[in-house]
Design an enzyme around this catalytic site. Structure first.
Site, PDB file in Angstrom:
ATOM      1  N   CYS A 140     -60.355 -26.704  18.072  1.00  0.00           N
ATOM      2  CA  CYS A 140     -59.034 -27.169  18.503  1.00  0.00           C
ATOM      3  C   CYS A 140     -57.920 -26.654  17.604  1.00  0.00           C
ATOM      4  O   CYS A 140     -56.806 -26.439  18.052  1.00  0.00           O
ATOM      5  CB  CYS A 140     -59.003 -28.686  18.546  1.00  0.00           C
ATOM      6  SG  CYS A 140     -59.486 -29.447  16.999  1.00  0.00           S
TER       7      CYS A 140
ATOM      8  N   GLU B 146     -56.877 -37.186  20.449  1.00  0.00           N
ATOM      9  CA  GLU B 146     -56.989 -35.949  19.658  1.00  0.00           C
ATOM     10  C   GLU B 146     -57.092 -34.808  20.646  1.00  0.00           C
ATOM     11  O   GLU B 146     -58.160 -34.575  21.231  1.00  0.00           O
ATOM     12  CB  GLU B 146     -58.248 -36.008  18.765  1.00  0.00           C
ATOM     13  CG  GLU B 146     -58.197 -37.064  17.672  1.00  0.00           C
ATOM     14  CD  GLU B 146     -57.252 -36.710  16.529  1.00  0.00           C
ATOM     15  OE1 GLU B 146     -56.642 -35.626  16.550  1.00  0.00           O
ATOM     16  OE2 GLU B 146     -57.113 -37.538  15.612  1.00  0.00           O
TER      17      GLU B 146
HETATM   18  P1  NAD Z   1     -62.323 -32.203  28.166  1.00  0.00           P
HETATM   19  O1  NAD Z   1     -61.016 -32.890  28.083  1.00  0.00           O
HETATM   20  O2  NAD Z   1     -62.656 -31.432  29.381  1.00  0.00           O
HETATM   21  O3  NAD Z   1     -63.519 -33.261  27.987  1.00  0.00           O
HETATM   22  C1  NAD Z   1     -63.583 -34.187  26.918  1.00  0.00           C
HETATM   23  C2  NAD Z   1     -64.371 -35.410  27.358  1.00  0.00           C
HETATM   24  O4  NAD Z   1     -63.683 -36.031  28.443  1.00  0.00           O
HETATM   25  C3  NAD Z   1     -65.785 -35.128  27.849  1.00  0.00           C
HETATM   26  O5  NAD Z   1     -66.646 -36.119  27.323  1.00  0.00           O
HETATM   27  C4  NAD Z   1     -65.679 -35.227  29.356  1.00  0.00           C
HETATM   28  O6  NAD Z   1     -66.852 -35.726  29.967  1.00  0.00           O
HETATM   29  C5  NAD Z   1     -64.550 -36.224  29.554  1.00  0.00           C
HETATM   30  N1  NAD Z   1     -63.776 -35.957  30.772  1.00  0.00           N
HETATM   31  C6  NAD Z   1     -63.545 -34.756  31.367  1.00  0.00           C
HETATM   32  N2  NAD Z   1     -62.772 -34.910  32.465  1.00  0.00           N
HETATM   33  C7  NAD Z   1     -62.498 -36.233  32.561  1.00  0.00           C
HETATM   34  C8  NAD Z   1     -61.737 -37.032  33.466  1.00  0.00           C
HETATM   35  N3  NAD Z   1     -61.120 -36.483  34.528  1.00  0.00           N
HETATM   36  N4  NAD Z   1     -61.647 -38.364  33.245  1.00  0.00           N
HETATM   37  C9  NAD Z   1     -62.263 -38.927  32.191  1.00  0.00           C
HETATM   38  N5  NAD Z   1     -63.017 -38.233  31.311  1.00  0.00           N
HETATM   39  C10 NAD Z   1     -63.128 -36.898  31.468  1.00  0.00           C
HETATM   40  O7  NAD Z   1     -62.403 -31.313  26.845  1.00  0.00           O
HETATM   41  P2  NAD Z   1     -63.532 -30.285  26.435  1.00  0.00           P
HETATM   42  O8  NAD Z   1     -63.443 -29.100  27.325  1.00  0.00           O
HETATM   43  O9  NAD Z   1     -64.841 -30.969  26.290  1.00  0.00           O
HETATM   44  O10 NAD Z   1     -63.045 -29.900  24.938  1.00  0.00           O
HETATM   45  C11 NAD Z   1     -62.100 -28.937  24.683  1.00  0.00           C
HETATM   46  C12 NAD Z   1     -60.727 -29.522  24.410  1.00  0.00           C
HETATM   47  O11 NAD Z   1     -60.791 -30.494  23.377  1.00  0.00           O
HETATM   48  C13 NAD Z   1     -59.744 -28.475  23.913  1.00  0.00           C
HETATM   49  O12 NAD Z   1     -58.503 -28.665  24.534  1.00  0.00           O
HETATM   50  C14 NAD Z   1     -59.627 -28.773  22.423  1.00  0.00           C
HETATM   51  O13 NAD Z   1     -58.424 -28.346  21.825  1.00  0.00           O
HETATM   52  C15 NAD Z   1     -59.789 -30.244  22.398  1.00  0.00           C
HETATM   53  N6  NAD Z   1     -60.251 -30.695  21.091  1.00  0.00           N
HETATM   54  C16 NAD Z   1     -59.408 -31.402  20.291  1.00  0.00           C
HETATM   55  C17 NAD Z   1     -59.835 -31.792  19.020  1.00  0.00           C
HETATM   56  C18 NAD Z   1     -58.946 -32.563  18.092  1.00  0.00           C
HETATM   57  O14 NAD Z   1     -59.460 -33.100  17.128  1.00  0.00           O
HETATM   58  N7  NAD Z   1     -57.650 -32.640  18.326  1.00  0.00           N
HETATM   59  C19 NAD Z   1     -61.114 -31.460  18.584  1.00  0.00           C
HETATM   60  C20 NAD Z   1     -61.931 -30.735  19.435  1.00  0.00           C
HETATM   61  C21 NAD Z   1     -61.499 -30.368  20.692  1.00  0.00           C
END
Ligand code: NAD
Length: 477
Positions: free
Chosen positions: A253, A219
């Protein structure tokens, strides 16, 4: 953490994972009543801890308490109740009719739990996006490790407490931590990985999943375009976009990322939008830190990232209208409208994920389609218009994970609609029955009768008689 402590933590993670794996085999045979009992326990915990949930998210980024109710607690409760109401129907094996070539066989599809799943959540709806997928996961008969975001520490700690109180360690556990912990988890051979987060990290998750061939639901995010044409009810559009864009401080998002407004109604619409934003979130003509209805950016990093996007656009000649104050010390950023933006500004490339709204004009539907199709496929497409031809043209000539007409962001909470992206904005769907399916293996089962069976017609030796049968098969069946 020193290397020895890290080693110990990794060993303990592996042994907790092994325990979950072993239990997942038993869960395959469990009656649905057990799954439902678990969901009911979760429901009751949420009801009795509503104030703590509200407070923890408020402590993380001053999300207004009522917004926590509507966008964090309610969606999880709705997902739960929907699953409780429909689980029997979703889990029931489906009888499949035999076609002529399968005469004599009986077939069905069974919904088998995938096994042990990993749920990785972002910070922007820190409760909803941990617990919502967990509901689908448990409803489908799996167990799970949940990894909340490290950027919302109060809520992550509360989710850990919740899971420890409601579930035994062989049903669900929470592992807190940042990137390193997430990477350690991704090395384990999970049966399914449900990741919510950015597109960039989604690619890394898919790469890691590939090593074990774990299935994935991703997602992700993206730039969701929002179109307003001259036939739209501009008052409705302004009100709905003001809410959809600026609630949760734009950190949603599926928030409208940028507006494409038909040139002839641009000035009138932008005026109305400003009025609506101030009505919803402002006090005495501006959005200030005193507003009890306006959230903060979650981190200083976000504050800087978004400020830099605005700065870059301004340096390239954009015009900014700020509807209130800014305060870096408390990550407070009032809504900003950006117009006259140069096509090479960074704001056109990155998902904004904050309270900044670029506004562009278009003169024909073809031009609007081209602007949308020049970017990766978005998570949502919003069309504000009463012209059916315009709506259909956009729906048919663009691709997006979801779409709304004369509405925005509401599609997320409809329990009977699949939610998710397409390609760069995500893979797989979630919510309700679609969430149940994401965590299930749809297992086809074919039963053959004893004695002579139709496939015998095609067994060797390959005689002339058989050639005639094959010719008939290729022509008619
Ligand atoms: P992110 O991708 O930075 O982090 C998400 C999760 O991944 C966190 O738990 C983090 O610890 C982990 N993570 C971060 N870097 C990682 C890596 N290199 N390897 C493995 N795990 C890692 O996202 P964010 O900043 O927390 O959230 C914002 C993003 O999420 C936006 O792009 C938003 O559009 C998206 N989002 C999507 C939905 C959806 O339902 N489609 C909903 C909410 C947010």
């Amino acid at each position: 953490m020193g290397p020895e402590t890290a080693n110990l933590a990794e060993k303990s993670l592996k042994s907790r994972f092994q325990r979950l794996k072993a239990t997942s085999l038993r869960l395959r045979n469990e009656p649905l009543s057990e799954r439902k009992a678990r969901l009911r326990k979760l429901e009751s915990w949420i009801h009795s801890h509503r104030d703590r949930i509200r407070q923890s998210i408020h402590d993380d980024y001053k999300k207004p308490l009522l917004e926590v109710d509507t966008s964090e607690i309610y969606p999880v409760l709705a997902e739960l109740r929907h699953a409780l109401r429909h689980l029997e129907e979703w889990a029931r094996p489906v009888k499949i009719d035999a076609t002529l070539t399968f005469v004599g066989t009986r077939s069905e599809i069974r919904y088998e739990p995938k096994g042990t799943c990993l749920i990785i959540a972002p910070w922007n709806f820190p409760f909803n996006l941990c617990l919502g997928p967990l509901v689908s996961c448990l409803a489908a008969g799996n167990n799970a490790i949940v990894k909340p975001s490290e950027l919302t520490p109060h809520t992550s700690a509360l989710v850990r407490e919740l899971v420890a109180e409601v579930f035994s360690e062989d049903i669900a556990i929470v592992v807190e931590g940042g990137v390193e912990v997430s990477q350690q988890l991704l090395e384990l051979p999970f049966d399914h990985i449900f990741f919510t987060g950015s597109t960039a990290v989604g690619k890394l998750v898919m790469q890691a999943a590939g090593k074990n061939l774990s299935s994935v639901t991703l997602e992700l995010g993206g730039k969701s375009p929002t179109l307003i044409d001259r036939t739209a009810n501009l008052n409705d559009a302004a009100k709905r976009i003001a809410f959809g864009k600026f609630f949760n401080n734009g950190q949603t998002c599926i928030a409208p990322d940028y507006l494409l407004v038909e040139k002839t109604v641009h000035d009138r619409f932008v005026g109305l939008l400003k009025e609506e934003v101030l009505k919803l979130f402002g006090e005495s003509g501006s959005v200030s830190e005193q507003s009890a209805s306006y959230a903060r950016l979650a981190t200083t990093r976000q504050y800087h990232r978004i400020s830099e996007l605005v700065e870059d656009a301004l340096q390239r000649g954009a015009h900014a209208e700020r509807l209130g104050t800014f305060n870096e010390k408390v990550n407070f950023m009032a809504p900003v409208f950006l117009t006259e933006i140069s096509p090479d500004a960074r704001i056109w490339e990155e998902e904004i994920f904050g309270p900044v709204l670029p506004i562009e004009t278009f003169e024909s539907v073809g031009e609007a389609v081209e602007i949308i199709n020049n970017r990766p496929k978005p998570l949502a497409l919003y069309i504000f218009s009463h012209d059916k031809g315009f709506q259909e043209h956009l729906l048919r000539h663009t691709s997006s994970g979801t779409a709304c007409i004369n509405e925005c962001v509401l599609q997320f909470t409809h329990p009977n609609l699949p939610f998710g992206g397409v390609n760069q904005s995500g893979i797989g769907k979630s919510h309700g029955q679609y969430g149940f399916l994401a965590f299930s293996n749809e297992k086809p089962i074919l039963r053959q009768k004893s004695g002579w069976a139709t496939p015998y017609l095609l067994y060797p030796p390959y005689t002339n008689r058989m050639k005639k049968i094959v010719d008939l098969l290729l022509k008619w069946f």
